[in-house]
Every structure is written in structure tokens, then in C-alpha cells.
Enzyme design. Structure first.
Site, PDB file in Angstrom:
ATOM      1  N   TYR A 163       0.704  -1.300   0.120  1.00 36.76           N
ATOM      2  CA  TYR A 163      -0.308  -0.154  -0.250  1.00 36.76           C
ATOM      3  C   TYR A 163       0.904   1.675   0.100  1.00 36.76           C
ATOM      4  CZ  TYR A 163      -4.220  -2.043   1.554  1.00 36.76           C
ATOM      5  OH  TYR A 163      -6.257  -3.014   0.722  1.00 36.76           O
ATOM      6  N   LYS A 201       2.875 -15.631   2.541  1.00 36.17           N
ATOM      7  CA  LYS A 201       3.540 -15.952   1.126  1.00 36.17           C
ATOM      8  C   LYS A 201       4.753 -15.959   1.372  1.00 36.17           C
ATOM      9  CE  LYS A 201       1.692 -18.095  -2.379  1.00 36.17           C
ATOM     10  NZ  LYS A 201       0.994 -19.050  -2.839  1.00 36.17           N
ATOM     11  N   ASP A 207      -2.706 -18.293   1.319  1.00 35.26           N
ATOM     12  CA  ASP A 207      -3.886 -18.856   0.235  1.00 35.26           C
ATOM     13  C   ASP A 207      -4.828 -20.016   0.786  1.00 35.26           C
ATOM     14  OD1 ASP A 207      -1.640 -20.079  -0.440  1.00 35.26           O
ATOM     15  OD2 ASP A 207      -1.588 -20.974  -2.019  1.00 35.26           O
ATOM     16  N   ASP A 266      -6.278  -6.684   4.579  1.00 35.17           N
ATOM     17  CA  ASP A 266      -7.010  -6.696   3.875  1.00 35.17           C
ATOM     18  C   ASP A 266      -8.341  -7.710   3.649  1.00 35.17           C
ATOM     19  OD1 ASP A 266      -8.775  -4.403   2.849  1.00 35.17           O
ATOM     20  OD2 ASP A 266      -8.155  -4.275   0.905  1.00 35.17           O
ATOM     21  N   ASP A 290     -11.594  -8.997   5.134  1.00 33.16           N
ATOM     22  CA  ASP A 290     -13.574  -9.234   4.798  1.00 33.16           C
ATOM     23  C   ASP A 290     -14.074 -10.565   4.572  1.00 33.16           C
ATOM     24  OD1 ASP A 290     -13.606  -6.215   4.222  1.00 33.16           O
ATOM     25  OD2 ASP A 290     -14.253  -6.577   1.635  1.00 33.16           O
TER      26      ASP A 290
HETATM   27  C1  IPM Z   1      -9.737  -1.103   4.639  1.00 26.67           C
HETATM   28  C2  IPM Z   1     -10.506  -0.680   2.862  1.00 26.67           C
HETATM   29  C3  IPM Z   1      -9.295   0.238   2.657  1.00 26.67           C
HETATM   30  C4  IPM Z   1      -7.776  -0.777   3.158  1.00 26.67           C
HETATM   31  C5  IPM Z   1      -9.455   1.018   1.482  1.00 26.67           C
HETATM   32  C6  IPM Z   1     -10.119   1.755   1.082  1.00 26.67           C
HETATM   33  C7  IPM Z   1      -8.403   1.604   1.263  1.00 26.67           C
HETATM   34  O1  IPM Z   1     -10.539  -1.349   1.727  1.00 26.67           O
HETATM   35  O2  IPM Z   1     -10.479  -0.458   5.845  1.00 26.67           O
HETATM   36  O3  IPM Z   1     -10.502  -2.587   4.590  1.00 26.67           O
HETATM   37  O4  IPM Z   1      -7.992  -0.726   1.404  1.00 26.67           O
HETATM   38  O5  IPM Z   1      -7.471  -0.694   3.237  1.00 26.67           O
HETATM   39 MN    MN Z   2     -11.010  -3.423   2.829  1.00 28.30          MN
END
Ligand code: IPM
Ligand code: MN
Length: 355
Positions: free
Chosen positions: A138, A186, A218, A242, A246
Site C-alpha cells: 500500500y 506467502k 491461500d 485487507d 473481509d
Molecule cells: C479497508 C479498505 C481500505 C483498505 C481502502 C478503502 C483503502 O478496504 O479499510 O479495508 O484497503 O485498507
Molecule cells: Mn478492505
């Protein structure tokens, strides 16, 4: 002196859910000083910057930051991309405030267990993703285009120091949970992952009470679906975290309910941190009173626990949320048969009154 909280409502449903979090904090009876500032698209509209200098100063002077959500179609096309809410706002504030440790708990709520997409019985989870937040791909330089724009590159970069400090945070957390830590990388492909593993193994020596293992990313993505109950603390780098966070949040069945904390080093005995819901700004339902304020309210609970060292108030807020859900109260996003649909502010009231 009251706790000073910088409040950044942000965009979309951000202001609505933040109002409810502030309402619940006020209902705890603890004295706070709330200072509001523009951030994200709201910052761009107010003064042309997603992270206005005034907002950053306010955050630096505060004891903690409470944030809503940023971004929306209105600002998606802004050039250069570094002026968009996600990059110039979110990534900048993480980096400016040195918020290197992102804590994303994923926990099944008893009342919502059947909302998990996993088979009954597989879906009970209580884990914490500890994501490195200010390094890796990032932020690594160089990045850009060459060959007339036909080739693009990013750089994944980690220093020993960056890995060590996030690993320590993760081990500390594991000692307060079930003493199990899985570090995800990884390492069969990436050099950054080989350094990562090396450093995690060194830090692990200081925590003999924690059982430590390594897993390839993975495989971890697959294990989260196969048997999420096996995880306690997942320690990983920025981009893997990230993605995995999710995934983990979705399998709880309560995606819209999950909070997060982004922590820096301790200032004195308090840990400075920014607290925000995991969900986004949901511009499609903004301003309609449909948003679920629970993730924001639970973020406020995390703030009590981590920045104010007040675990008891954190638990009181969490219990009030669970009680409201048990009583069949829902916002539209998690509504089912036999439950009662409340607006954003009605849900905030219901939780505040159960404190
Ligand atoms: C998160 C979001 C952010 C990230 C984006 C919006 C930059 O997806 O906070 O997880 O990837 O960190
Ligand atoms: Mn995210």
C-alpha cells in the site's frame, strides 16, 4: 480532564452511524469532550482536501479518534488519485498518525448465527485479524507506470522494525485471548514474507505461553471457510489482512456489525487509536435512517477498551448491543421474520437505554 475524542463522521452513512455511537458514549455517564471535523469527501467539499490540516491537528491533539466512513461516487473520479477520500484521506491519516496495528475482530453474534453463509455448526467464530496497516504494497515506493503507461508496478516493502512492532501487538493480544497465533504470509514466493516469518519467529520466543504457527495466505483463505473456529489471532501484512478480514467478517453473518481499531504506540499509558466500523459509506442508503449503527457503536466500545483502558465500559456497551439483538430489534439490513425493524436512531436509542 475529560477524554478528548476527535470525531470524523465522514461521508454517506458515516454521520448517521457516528451520531449513534456518540449517543451511546454519552449514555455511559463518562465525561467526554467531542470535537467534530471534516474528513474524506466532506473534507474535499469543505476545503478541497480529504484530510484537511486542521482535522489532522485535531486528531493529533485528541486522546482517540472516532471515524464513520469515507468515499462515494461524488469523489470517485477526482484526479490525481492521491486527492481521493480513500487514498488522500484514509491511507494518509493511517500513515500520519502512525496507526500501524489494525485490529479487526470477527465474532459470531448468537442472535444472528443463522445469517452466516456457512453450514450450521461450522460458522461459530471468534477471531481477531491483526493487520499491519502502514507498510507493505500500500505504501512501498517506487510505484508507477512505464512503457507509455502500458506497464504498471507497485513495491511490497517491509523492514524488520515494521514486522517486529506489529508482531508484538499481535502476541500481546493473543495473551489476552486464547493464546493461539497464526501468522499468515506467502513465504514460498515472496521475500517480504520470508523476512516476516523470520521476525515473527524471533518475537515468538518472548511469548512461550502463546502457541504460534505459520500459514500460507491461500491456505488461510480456504481454512477460514472450511473451519473458521480454529483461529484465535491471525497476524498478517497489510494487503493479506485487507482481504482476509473481509472474508472473516462475511462468515460471521454480521458483516455490517463489525468494528475495528487502528492503534499506534502508547502515549504515556494510553494507546492512541482510531476507531471505525469495518463497513463502508453505503451512499445508496445515506440519509434515510436505514443504516445499522452497531458497527460504529462497537467501535466506540473498542475505544473504551484500548485507548481508555476501560474494559468494563467496553463490555457494558457490547452487552447492550447483544441485548438489543436478543430482544429481536434489527435495522433493515439484518431484518428477518419475527424481528422488529428500527431506524438508525431508534437502534441507537434502544442500545443506549440498555446500557
Ligand atoms: C479497508 C479498505 C481500505 C483498505 C481502502 C478503502 C483503502 O478496504 O479499510 O479495508 O484497503 O485498507
Ligand atoms: Mn478492505
Amino acid at each position: 480532564m475529560p477524554f478528548r475524542v476527535a470525531v470524523l463522521p465522514g461521508d454517506g452513512i458515516g454521520p448517521e452511524v457516528i451520531d449513534e455511537a456518540v449517543k451511546v458514549l454519552k449514555a455511559t455517564g463518562i465525561e467526554f469532550e467531542f470535537e467534530f471535523a471534516a474528513f474524506g469527501g466532506a473534507g474535499i467539499d469543505e476545503c478541497g482536501e480529504p484530510l484537511p490540516p486542521k482535522t489532522l491537528e485535531l486528531c493529533k491533539a485528541a486522546d482517540a479518534v472516532l471515524m464513520g466512513a469515507v468515499g462515494g461516487p461524488k469523489w470517485d473520479k477526482i484526479e490525481p488519485v492521491s486527492k481521493r477520500p480513500e487514498i488522500g484521506g484514509l491511507l494518509s491519516i493511517r500513515s500520519e498518525l502512525n496507526l500501524y496495528a489494525n485490529l479487526r475482530p470477527a465474532k459470531t453474534m448468537e442472535a444472528l448465527i443463522h445469517a452466516s453463509p456457512l453450514k450450521e455448526g461450522r460458522s461459530k467464530i471468534d477471531l481477531m485479524v491483526v493487520r499491519e496497516l502502514t507498510g507493505g504494497i500500500y505504501f512501498g515506493e517506487p510505484r508507477g507506470r512505464r512503457d507509455n503507461g502500458n506497464t504498471a508496478y507497485d513495491t511490497r516493502l517491509y523492514s524488520r522494525h515494521e514486522v517486529e512492532r506489529i508482531a508484538r501487538q499481535a502476541f500481546e493480544i493473543a495473551t489476552k485471548r486464547r493464546h493461539q497465533l497464526v501468522s499468515v504470509d506467502k513465504n514460498n514466493v515472496l521475500e517480504t514474507s520470508r523476512l516476516w516469518r523470520e521476525v515473527v519467529d524471533e518475537v515468538a520466543k518472548d511469548y512461550p505461553q502463546v502457541s504460534t504457527s505459520h500459514m500460507l495466505v491461500d491456505n488461510c483463505a480456504m481454512q477460514l471457510v472450511r473451519d473458521p473456529g480454529q483461529f484465535d489471532v491471525i497476524l498478517t501484512e497489510n494487503m493479506f489482512g485487507d482481504i482476509l478480514s473481509d472474508e472473516a467478517s462475511m462468515i460471521t453473518g454480521s458483516l455490517g456489525l463489525l468494528p475495528s481499531a487502528s492503534l499506534s504506540d502508547a502515549k504515556g499509558d494510553a494507546v492512541f487509536g482510531l476507531y471505525e466500523p469495518v463497513h463502508g459509506s453505503a451512499p445508496d442508503i445515506a440519509g434515510q435512517g436505514k443504516a445499522n449503527p452497531i458497527a460504529a457503536i462497537l467501535s466506540a466500545a473498542m475505544m473504551m477498551r484500548y485507548s481508555f483502558g476501560d474494559r468494563e465500559t467496553g463490555e457494558r456497551i457490547e452487552n447492550a448491543v447483544e441485548a438489543a439483538l436478543r430482544d429481536g430489534l434489527r435495522t433493515a439490513d439484518i431484518h428477518e421474520k419475527h424481528t422488529q425493524v428500527l431506524s438508525t436512531s431508534e437502534m441507537g436509542d434502544a442500545i443506549a437505554s440498555r446500557l
